[in-house]
Design a protein around this motif. Structure first.
Motif, PDB file in Angstrom:
ATOM      1  N   GLY A  61     -27.450  17.209   4.299  1.00  0.00           N
ATOM      2  CA  GLY A  61     -27.394  16.905   5.722  1.00  0.00           C
ATOM      3  C   GLY A  61     -27.532  15.410   5.939  1.00  0.00           C
ATOM      4  N   LEU A  62     -28.514  15.028   6.730  1.00  0.00           N
ATOM      5  CA  LEU A  62     -28.749  13.618   7.035  1.00  0.00           C
ATOM      6  C   LEU A  62     -29.755  12.959   6.094  1.00  0.00           C
ATOM      7  CD1 LEU A  62     -29.005  13.906  10.924  1.00  0.00           C
ATOM      8  CD2 LEU A  62     -27.034  13.187   9.563  1.00  0.00           C
ATOM      9  N   ASP A  63     -30.117  13.649   5.038  1.00  0.00           N
ATOM     10  CA  ASP A  63     -31.174  13.147   4.178  1.00  0.00           C
ATOM     11  C   ASP A  63     -30.756  13.154   2.714  1.00  0.00           C
ATOM     12  OD1 ASP A  63     -33.635  12.133   3.475  1.00  0.00           O
ATOM     13  OD2 ASP A  63     -34.736  13.992   3.780  1.00  0.00           O
ATOM     14  N   LEU A  64     -31.600  12.540   1.904  1.00  0.00           N
ATOM     15  CA  LEU A  64     -31.483  12.582   0.457  1.00  0.00           C
ATOM     16  C   LEU A  64     -32.642  13.410  -0.077  1.00  0.00           C
ATOM     17  CD1 LEU A  64     -30.780   8.815  -0.251  1.00  0.00           C
ATOM     18  CD2 LEU A  64     -29.135  10.697  -0.289  1.00  0.00           C
ATOM     19  N   VAL A  65     -32.332  14.247  -1.070  1.00  0.00           N
ATOM     20  CA  VAL A  65     -33.344  15.089  -1.690  1.00  0.00           C
ATOM     21  C   VAL A  65     -33.371  14.761  -3.179  1.00  0.00           C
ATOM     22  CG1 VAL A  65     -33.988  17.479  -2.195  1.00  0.00           C
ATOM     23  CG2 VAL A  65     -32.948  16.916   0.007  1.00  0.00           C
ATOM     24  N   ALA A  66     -34.574  14.577  -3.717  1.00  0.00           N
ATOM     25  CA  ALA A  66     -34.701  14.285  -5.145  1.00  0.00           C
ATOM     26  C   ALA A  66     -34.137  15.449  -5.958  1.00  0.00           C
ATOM     27  CB  ALA A  66     -36.159  14.034  -5.505  1.00  0.00           C
ATOM     28  N   ALA A  67     -33.256  15.126  -6.878  1.00  0.00           N
ATOM     29  CA  ALA A  67     -32.648  16.109  -7.772  1.00  0.00           C
ATOM     30  C   ALA A  67     -32.274  15.362  -9.048  1.00  0.00           C
ATOM     31  CB  ALA A  67     -31.421  16.739  -7.117  1.00  0.00           C
ATOM     32  N   PRO A  68     -33.023  15.566 -10.132  1.00  0.00           N
ATOM     33  CA  PRO A  68     -32.881  14.742 -11.334  1.00  0.00           C
ATOM     34  C   PRO A  68     -31.464  14.578 -11.872  1.00  0.00           C
ATOM     35  CG  PRO A  68     -34.735  16.234 -11.543  1.00  0.00           C
ATOM     36  CD  PRO A  68     -34.032  16.604 -10.280  1.00  0.00           C
ATOM     37  N   THR A  69     -30.619  15.599 -11.766  1.00  0.00           N
ATOM     38  CA  THR A  69     -29.279  15.495 -12.357  1.00  0.00           C
ATOM     39  C   THR A  69     -28.201  15.120 -11.346  1.00  0.00           C
ATOM     40  OG1 THR A  69     -28.901  17.854 -12.041  1.00  0.00           O
ATOM     41  CG2 THR A  69     -29.860  17.168 -14.152  1.00  0.00           C
ATOM     42  N   ALA A  70     -28.575  14.937 -10.097  1.00  0.00           N
ATOM     43  CA  ALA A  70     -27.597  14.654  -9.039  1.00  0.00           C
ATOM     44  C   ALA A  70     -27.331  13.152  -8.920  1.00  0.00           C
ATOM     45  CB  ALA A  70     -28.102  15.188  -7.707  1.00  0.00           C
ATOM     46  N   TYR A  90     -30.762   1.116  14.639  1.00  0.00           N
ATOM     47  CA  TYR A  90     -29.782   2.203  14.661  1.00  0.00           C
ATOM     48  C   TYR A  90     -30.333   3.449  13.974  1.00  0.00           C
ATOM     49  CZ  TYR A  90     -25.560   4.802  13.366  1.00  0.00           C
ATOM     50  OH  TYR A  90     -24.623   5.775  13.167  1.00  0.00           O
ATOM     51  N   GLU A  91     -31.031   3.249  12.860  1.00  0.00           N
ATOM     52  CA  GLU A  91     -31.590   4.370  12.108  1.00  0.00           C
ATOM     53  C   GLU A  91     -32.953   4.822  12.636  1.00  0.00           C
ATOM     54  OE1 GLU A  91     -29.889   6.111  10.328  1.00  0.00           O
ATOM     55  OE2 GLU A  91     -28.490   4.962   9.121  1.00  0.00           O
ATOM     56  N   ARG A  92     -33.423   4.169  13.690  1.00  0.00           N
ATOM     57  CA  ARG A  92     -34.722   4.503  14.282  1.00  0.00           C
ATOM     58  C   ARG A  92     -35.830   4.437  13.232  1.00  0.00           C
ATOM     59  NH1 ARG A  92     -32.689   3.375  18.726  1.00  0.00           N
ATOM     60  NH2 ARG A  92     -32.660   4.836  20.422  1.00  0.00           N
ATOM     61  N   LEU A  93     -35.884   3.278  12.554  1.00  0.00           N
ATOM     62  CA  LEU A  93     -36.842   3.071  11.485  1.00  0.00           C
ATOM     63  C   LEU A  93     -38.259   3.361  11.972  1.00  0.00           C
ATOM     64  CD1 LEU A  93     -36.837   2.109   8.523  1.00  0.00           C
ATOM     65  CD2 LEU A  93     -37.571  -0.105   9.388  1.00  0.00           C
ATOM     66  N   GLY A  94     -38.980   4.135  11.187  1.00  0.00           N
ATOM     67  CA  GLY A  94     -40.351   4.493  11.517  1.00  0.00           C
ATOM     68  C   GLY A  94     -40.462   5.713  12.399  1.00  0.00           C
ATOM     69  N   ILE A  95     -39.349   6.157  12.950  1.00  0.00           N
ATOM     70  CA  ILE A  95     -39.352   7.349  13.807  1.00  0.00           C
ATOM     71  C   ILE A  95     -38.507   8.443  13.165  1.00  0.00           C
ATOM     72  CG2 ILE A  95     -38.653   8.282  16.056  1.00  0.00           C
ATOM     73  CD1 ILE A  95     -39.258   5.449  17.180  1.00  0.00           C
ATOM     74  N   ARG A  96     -37.268   8.100  12.818  1.00  0.00           N
ATOM     75  CA  ARG A  96     -36.355   9.075  12.221  1.00  0.00           C
ATOM     76  C   ARG A  96     -36.180   8.826  10.720  1.00  0.00           C
ATOM     77  NH1 ARG A  96     -30.462   9.321  14.729  1.00  0.00           N
ATOM     78  NH2 ARG A  96     -30.504   7.256  13.816  1.00  0.00           N
ATOM     79  N   TYR A  97     -36.131   7.565  10.322  1.00  0.00           N
ATOM     80  CA  TYR A  97     -35.946   7.189   8.916  1.00  0.00           C
ATOM     81  C   TYR A  97     -36.998   6.177   8.500  1.00  0.00           C
ATOM     82  CZ  TYR A  97     -31.321   9.343   8.657  1.00  0.00           C
ATOM     83  OH  TYR A  97     -30.281  10.244   8.648  1.00  0.00           O
ATOM     84  N   GLU A  98     -37.196   6.091   7.180  1.00  0.00           N
ATOM     85  CA  GLU A  98     -37.972   5.002   6.603  1.00  0.00           C
ATOM     86  C   GLU A  98     -37.049   4.254   5.657  1.00  0.00           C
ATOM     87  OE1 GLU A  98     -41.336   6.597   4.508  1.00  0.00           O
ATOM     88  OE2 GLU A  98     -40.121   8.070   3.475  1.00  0.00           O
ATOM     89  N   TRP A 111     -32.528  -1.330  -0.633  1.00  0.00           N
ATOM     90  CA  TRP A 111     -33.138  -0.527   0.421  1.00  0.00           C
ATOM     91  C   TRP A 111     -32.261   0.706   0.643  1.00  0.00           C
ATOM     92  CZ3 TRP A 111     -37.863  -1.514   1.619  1.00  0.00           C
ATOM     93  CH2 TRP A 111     -38.357  -2.810   1.748  1.00  0.00           C
ATOM     94  N   VAL A 112     -32.902   1.829   0.952  1.00  0.00           N
ATOM     95  CA  VAL A 112     -32.202   3.076   1.269  1.00  0.00           C
ATOM     96  C   VAL A 112     -32.945   3.721   2.436  1.00  0.00           C
ATOM     97  CG1 VAL A 112     -31.449   5.328   0.416  1.00  0.00           C
ATOM     98  CG2 VAL A 112     -31.570   3.391  -1.162  1.00  0.00           C
ATOM     99  N   TYR A 113     -32.204   4.176   3.444  1.00  0.00           N
ATOM    100  CA  TYR A 113     -32.822   4.905   4.555  1.00  0.00           C
ATOM    101  C   TYR A 113     -32.979   6.362   4.150  1.00  0.00           C
ATOM    102  CZ  TYR A 113     -31.764   0.905   7.553  1.00  0.00           C
ATOM    103  OH  TYR A 113     -31.704  -0.351   8.105  1.00  0.00           O
ATOM    104  N   THR A 114     -34.213   6.874   4.222  1.00  0.00           N
ATOM    105  CA  THR A 114     -34.484   8.277   3.946  1.00  0.00           C
ATOM    106  C   THR A 114     -35.196   8.878   5.152  1.00  0.00           C
ATOM    107  OG1 THR A 114     -36.541   7.691   2.807  1.00  0.00           O
ATOM    108  CG2 THR A 114     -34.581   7.994   1.441  1.00  0.00           C
ATOM    109  N   ARG A 115     -34.893  10.130   5.425  1.00  0.00           N
ATOM    110  CA  ARG A 115     -35.458  10.792   6.610  1.00  0.00           C
ATOM    111  C   ARG A 115     -36.966  10.944   6.495  1.00  0.00           C
ATOM    112  NH1 ARG A 115     -32.672  12.412  11.293  1.00  0.00           N
ATOM    113  NH2 ARG A 115     -33.757  14.368  11.282  1.00  0.00           N
ATOM    114  N   ILE A 116     -37.614  10.804   7.637  1.00  0.00           N
ATOM    115  CA  ILE A 116     -39.045  11.071   7.738  1.00  0.00           C
ATOM    116  C   ILE A 116     -39.179  12.549   8.088  1.00  0.00           C
ATOM    117  CG2 ILE A 116     -41.126  10.650   9.103  1.00  0.00           C
ATOM    118  CD1 ILE A 116     -40.078   7.787   9.541  1.00  0.00           C
ATOM    119  N   GLU A 117     -40.038  13.235   7.366  1.00  0.00           N
ATOM    120  CA  GLU A 117     -40.257  14.652   7.654  1.00  0.00           C
ATOM    121  C   GLU A 117     -40.834  14.800   9.055  1.00  0.00           C
ATOM    122  OE1 GLU A 117     -39.793  17.636   6.049  1.00  0.00           O
ATOM    123  OE2 GLU A 117     -38.591  16.477   4.634  1.00  0.00           O
ATOM    124  N   PRO A 118     -40.200  15.620   9.902  1.00  0.00           N
ATOM    125  CA  PRO A 118     -40.785  15.828  11.222  1.00  0.00           C
ATOM    126  C   PRO A 118     -42.086  16.615  11.087  1.00  0.00           C
ATOM    127  CG  PRO A 118     -38.888  17.265  10.899  1.00  0.00           C
ATOM    128  CD  PRO A 118     -38.986  16.374   9.698  1.00  0.00           C
TER     129      PRO A 118
END
Length: 129
Positions: A61-70, A90-98, A111-118
């Protein structure tokens, strides 16, 4: 306009990573920011990108998930401090992404934008009967 450029609608939370004002920043993007026209709308600059890979993560989706072989394919940008601030907005740093430093397939960090868990949804109270 309200979301991307206006001074209203987003206030950066305290404690965000500092932006070094004296250098260009490497940024790996894997979603809407892979499109040059989106980057231009957000920053007002023509930012050139090069293909890049981020091993150990898969896009979900809108996020990255750790997956060793991916491997996630995306684009690497070199951005100015002012463009990075606009992209953070744009990425709503600190609210939607870090913004996190990760190692790309070429061994260099970016740097990589990763989703913050709601936060978990609060349980709804039982209705009064």
């Amino acid at each position: 306009w309200h979301t991307l450029l206006s001074p209203w609608g987003y206030t950066a939370p305290a404690g965000l990573p500092a932006i070094d004002p004296d250098r260009q920043h490497r940024l790996f993007v894997y979603g809407t920011l892979t499109h040059g026209w989106v980057r231009w709308l957000v920053t007002g600059e023509q930012i050139v990108s090069t293909p890049a890979r981020l091993p150990g993560f898969r896009r979900e989706g809108l996020d990255l998930v750790a997956a060793p072989t991916a491997v996630t394919h995306g684009e690497l940008l070199q951005v100015s401090p002012s463009s990075l601030r606009r992209l953070d907005r744009y990425e709503r740093l600190g609210i939607r992404y870090e913004r996190t430093r990760l190692t790309l397939g070429d061994g260099r960090e970016a740097w990589v934008y990763t989703r913050i868990e709601p936060p978990p949804a609060a349980a709804e109270p039982a209705p009064n009967r």
